[in-house]
Design a protein around this motif. Structure first.
Motif, PDB file in Angstrom:
ATOM      1  N   THR A  13      12.628  33.006  96.651  1.00 33.42           N
ATOM      2  CA  THR A  13      13.349  31.761  96.362  1.00 33.42           C
ATOM      3  C   THR A  13      14.436  31.894  95.303  1.00 33.42           C
ATOM      4  O   THR A  13      15.365  31.098  95.275  1.00 33.42           O
ATOM      5  CB  THR A  13      12.384  30.671  95.833  1.00 33.42           C
ATOM      6  N   GLN A  14      14.324  32.847  94.403  1.00 35.35           N
ATOM      7  CA  GLN A  14      15.239  32.863  93.257  1.00 35.35           C
ATOM      8  C   GLN A  14      16.631  33.366  93.655  1.00 35.35           C
ATOM      9  O   GLN A  14      16.752  34.327  94.427  1.00 35.35           O
ATOM     10  CB  GLN A  14      14.647  33.754  92.156  1.00 35.35           C
ATOM     11  N   GLU A  42       7.738  34.824  93.686  1.00 34.43           N
ATOM     12  CA  GLU A  42       8.204  35.323  92.381  1.00 34.43           C
ATOM     13  C   GLU A  42       7.653  34.418  91.275  1.00 34.43           C
ATOM     14  O   GLU A  42       8.366  33.573  90.744  1.00 34.43           O
ATOM     15  CB  GLU A  42       9.729  35.322  92.325  1.00 34.43           C
ATOM     16  N   LEU A  43       6.397  34.609  90.928  1.00 30.69           N
ATOM     17  CA  LEU A  43       5.752  33.692  89.978  1.00 30.69           C
ATOM     18  C   LEU A  43       6.235  33.894  88.541  1.00 30.69           C
ATOM     19  O   LEU A  43       5.926  33.088  87.671  1.00 30.69           O
ATOM     20  CB  LEU A  43       4.231  33.815  90.063  1.00 30.69           C
ATOM     21  N   ASP A  44       7.002  34.945  88.287  1.00 34.43           N
ATOM     22  CA  ASP A  44       7.545  35.118  86.928  1.00 34.43           C
ATOM     23  C   ASP A  44       8.714  34.182  86.648  1.00 34.43           C
ATOM     24  O   ASP A  44       9.053  33.961  85.496  1.00 34.43           O
ATOM     25  CB  ASP A  44       7.969  36.579  86.686  1.00 34.43           C
ATOM     26  N   VAL A  45       9.324  33.652  87.717  1.00 36.52           N
ATOM     27  CA  VAL A  45      10.465  32.744  87.513  1.00 36.52           C
ATOM     28  C   VAL A  45      10.240  31.359  88.124  1.00 36.52           C
ATOM     29  O   VAL A  45      10.884  30.389  87.722  1.00 36.52           O
ATOM     30  CB  VAL A  45      11.784  33.337  88.080  1.00 36.52           C
ATOM     31  N   LEU A  46       9.351  31.277  89.097  1.00 38.06           N
ATOM     32  CA  LEU A  46       9.116  29.984  89.756  1.00 38.06           C
ATOM     33  C   LEU A  46       8.490  28.991  88.774  1.00 38.06           C
ATOM     34  O   LEU A  46       7.437  29.255  88.210  1.00 38.06           O
ATOM     35  CB  LEU A  46       8.170  30.177  90.949  1.00 38.06           C
ATOM     36  N   PRO A  47       9.131  27.837  88.560  1.00 34.72           N
ATOM     37  CA  PRO A  47       8.548  26.856  87.638  1.00 34.72           C
ATOM     38  C   PRO A  47       7.195  26.349  88.139  1.00 34.72           C
ATOM     39  O   PRO A  47       6.969  26.233  89.344  1.00 34.72           O
ATOM     40  CB  PRO A  47       9.575  25.723  87.627  1.00 34.72           C
ATOM     41  N   THR A  48       6.316  26.052  87.183  1.00 34.81           N
ATOM     42  CA  THR A  48       4.949  25.638  87.494  1.00 34.81           C
ATOM     43  C   THR A  48       4.891  24.421  88.415  1.00 34.81           C
ATOM     44  O   THR A  48       4.104  24.394  89.365  1.00 34.81           O
ATOM     45  CB  THR A  48       4.201  25.338  86.177  1.00 34.81           C
ATOM     46  N   GLN A  71      14.046  36.668  82.047  1.00 28.06           N
ATOM     47  CA  GLN A  71      12.958  36.189  81.184  1.00 28.06           C
ATOM     48  C   GLN A  71      13.187  34.748  80.760  1.00 28.06           C
ATOM     49  O   GLN A  71      14.321  34.356  80.462  1.00 28.06           O
ATOM     50  CB  GLN A  71      12.901  37.090  79.948  1.00 28.06           C
ATOM     51  N   TYR A  72      12.103  33.991  80.722  1.00 30.07           N
ATOM     52  CA  TYR A  72      12.141  32.590  80.297  1.00 30.07           C
ATOM     53  C   TYR A  72      12.811  32.464  78.930  1.00 30.07           C
ATOM     54  O   TYR A  72      12.480  33.208  78.006  1.00 30.07           O
ATOM     55  CB  TYR A  72      10.708  32.073  80.225  1.00 30.07           C
TER      56      TYR A  72
END
Lengths: 394, 394
Positions: free
Chosen positions: A31-32, A102-108, A193-194
């Protein structure tokens, strides 16, 4: 407009499918924006559905027409609404027990939505796999990065024309930004990174060089206000000032990171010595880089040398605000793998690209060192950024 | 460097505490850069801990010293590691049954980490509450936005000096970017929504004006490559071209969004008529804006007028790629509340600020309309951006 060749995209998707099979993940749902661009050659709004076996399909809600023009993928379909997604994914990839995102960038909050929509599947993180794939650049990608390096080179060559005592940092920055935009800098510098953000990079003078901030790197800078607290500030550049130019170029999506140090006058002996020492660390790291050398070993070497040279306190920053790395992967994002840090043991292999940046700080006055974007050609590290490395007096 | 006054910060935190009590949330744990800046006046790396009652505490890992200088909060402490966090939050806020976080921006992988660290608490989303608080700007914020509007004004006034036939879009863009940077534009334009990105904004000519893309707005633009597919491209601006200048200014963190249309020659009658019609829609929306008027009503009015005028097909874009709004909140982010769309019923109230942008597109040729940043002063909408609104021939 240049589009990504079909062979590139096919290779990337094939490699992702290899990772999916290895991890027993049935389908990836990308998705990103940046990952979409990497795997499709386009970053239009939608989802790339990659089954572990079979043909990938790019589902696009906006702009379908543009995505079709940009991607070499043969399967591109219109996705009208989020509600349609589960059925479309099922049609492409069958029943998925494990679905990678991509759970490192996908918002909760969005994650909750996907979890509900794919209630029958387990959602797992495939960002480590994607980041590891993207760590290796193809010859096609290296060629693009070399074009970016040419822009960086022209920018550095123009510094003597723009850098004057009495000018504010932001004015000097604006001059360089103007030049590189006309040469094709896309502007936006992406970070994964967030909360990490960048705007061109860090360009500061004198005391501002060691102005610290949240940014995960050896320098920060005041910025124009606490609202965007990094990079150039309002300070007037003075005669005698050391000036740091650490500006990222982004060409066709790819970051080139290069730092040079300038001086409006003659640098002090201490600084010249530190600069020589930083260059020595840089060269020793390059010499130590052999096929299979763990990145951690290169980081350890740099920090050990700096300590022995007497820079334990000020190498890569000060105290608790020190950067714990001496290099970081660059590509479509500025914070890619590998990171040259004690904890990361990726063995050097063909196609790895990173910014190597041994830097020695002098609180409230100056900085010594360089940063080059380098790539591992299979047998050794090669510099992509080739601008002269000495401190340039103006 | 200007810092946020204590009264501002105290007011904002007090209002957040009101929301927490209303929702029976024991403590808010703020992490995102922009929200940190809003509630502390600083955006250094760390957490703002806001108990529903009592004093807030800003826990900072980098840079503590800078955070202390920038925030008027009296409680600022060093946070050495993530592991320390639960105990520190407990010490500040006691045992929290419900813990609020910004789940609309917090990446999922990090959420898992917080969920584990705060295993005894329920993690709930407080982003709707934060976004609703931030929807209302204080007189202090409006004053900053007015300064941003002055920069926007100077930029638009400089257009005739820079806009020439034969120049590429990116070259013209670079000229304006250079000017606004020297005037104090922070550069980075922040957006909250996942995958939405902006770099200055949209500046295109002729056929490029309606070049569509993923961006959630009426225009897109080619960009320099598919890797960052929006804004100015390589196209040469031609004699006779319509030129769109939709460039965002960000001053002390706050976005000002303003669009004007230029023409290298004389615009067609059709375009002049459409421009007049768009201005009429703009004025009617302003007239209809009374205390308590739902935002949806303003959106409905605009779309209804456009339809009656014969622009059903091309108002705010084409077909499935049409923007479904006629305005969007602006502030520290470009995509704030309220959105002027059929589905959003926030009643107009003092302090609301949004960009009102009725735009009529002409496929592959031109655009008519304007965009102004406006604010509701308690009785009516007032324009913050005051540049002349007609199409300017050059």
């Amino acid at each position: 407009m240049e589009t990504t060749p079909k062979k590139e995209i096919d290779d990337r998707i094939r490699k992702l499918q290899g990772k999916l099979k290895e991890k027993e993940i049935d389908v990836a749902l990308i998705t990103q924006n940046v990952d979409l661009f990497y795997f499709t050659g386009s970053c239009q709004k939608g989802h790339l559905v990659v089954p572990a076996e079979g043909e990938a399909c790019y589902l696009v809600s906006k702009s379908l027409e543009r995505a079709k023009r940009e991607t070499p993928l043969s399967r591109v379909e219109y996705q009208q609404s989020f509600r349609q997604l589960p059925a479309m994914v099922h049609e492409i990839a069958g029943a998925a027990k494990k679905l990678g995102m991509e759970l490192d960038v996908l918002p909760t909050a969005l994650y909750f939505r996907y979890r509900e929509a794919f209630a029958g599947s387990e959602l797992v993180d495939i960002s480590p796999q994607i980041r590891e794939l993207r760590m290796f650049k193809s010859p096609y990608e290296i060629e693009i990065m070399k074009k970016g390096a040419e822009i960086s080179h022209k920018m550095l060559r123009s510094v003597p024309q723009f850098l004057k005592a009495g000018k504010r940092e932001i004015e000097f920055a604006a001059d360089l930004e103007h030049l590189v935009r006309t040469l094709g800098h896309q502007g936006a510098v992406r970070m994964r990174q967030y909360n990490q953000e960048a705007f061109y990079g860090h360009l500061m003078s004198g005391a501002n060089i060691t102005f610290s901030t949240f940014f995960d790197g050896p320098t920060g800078g005041p910025g124009l206000s606490p609202a965007f607290p990094q990079g150039p500030g309002w300070k007037e550049i003075q005669k005698g000032d050391i000036v740091l130019v650490d500006y990222v170029i982004v060409y066709n999506g790819y970051c080139i990171d290069c730092t040079r140090v300038f001086c409006l006058g003659t640098p002090s002996r201490t600084l010249l010595k530190a600069h020589e020492d930083a260059l020595l660390i840089h060269e020793e790291v390059i010499k130590a880089a052999k096929p299979g050398t763990p990145c951690s070993q290169l980081a350890d070497l740099a920090f050990k040398m700096a300590k022995e040279m007497g820079y334990e306190e000020n190498f890569m920053g000060y105290g608790s605000e020190k950067a714990r790395f001496v290099g970081h992967g660059v590509g479509l994002e500025l914070d890619e793998l590998p990171v040259l840090t004690a904890k990361q043991h990726y063995p050097l292999a063909e196609g790895m690209v990173f910014a190597l940046e041994p830097k020695i700080l002098f609180k409230d006055t100056a900085i010594a060192g360089v940063e080059n974007t380098v790539f591992f050609n299979g047998s050794n590290l090669e510099k992509i950024t080739l601008y002269p490395e000495e401190i340039i007096s103006i």
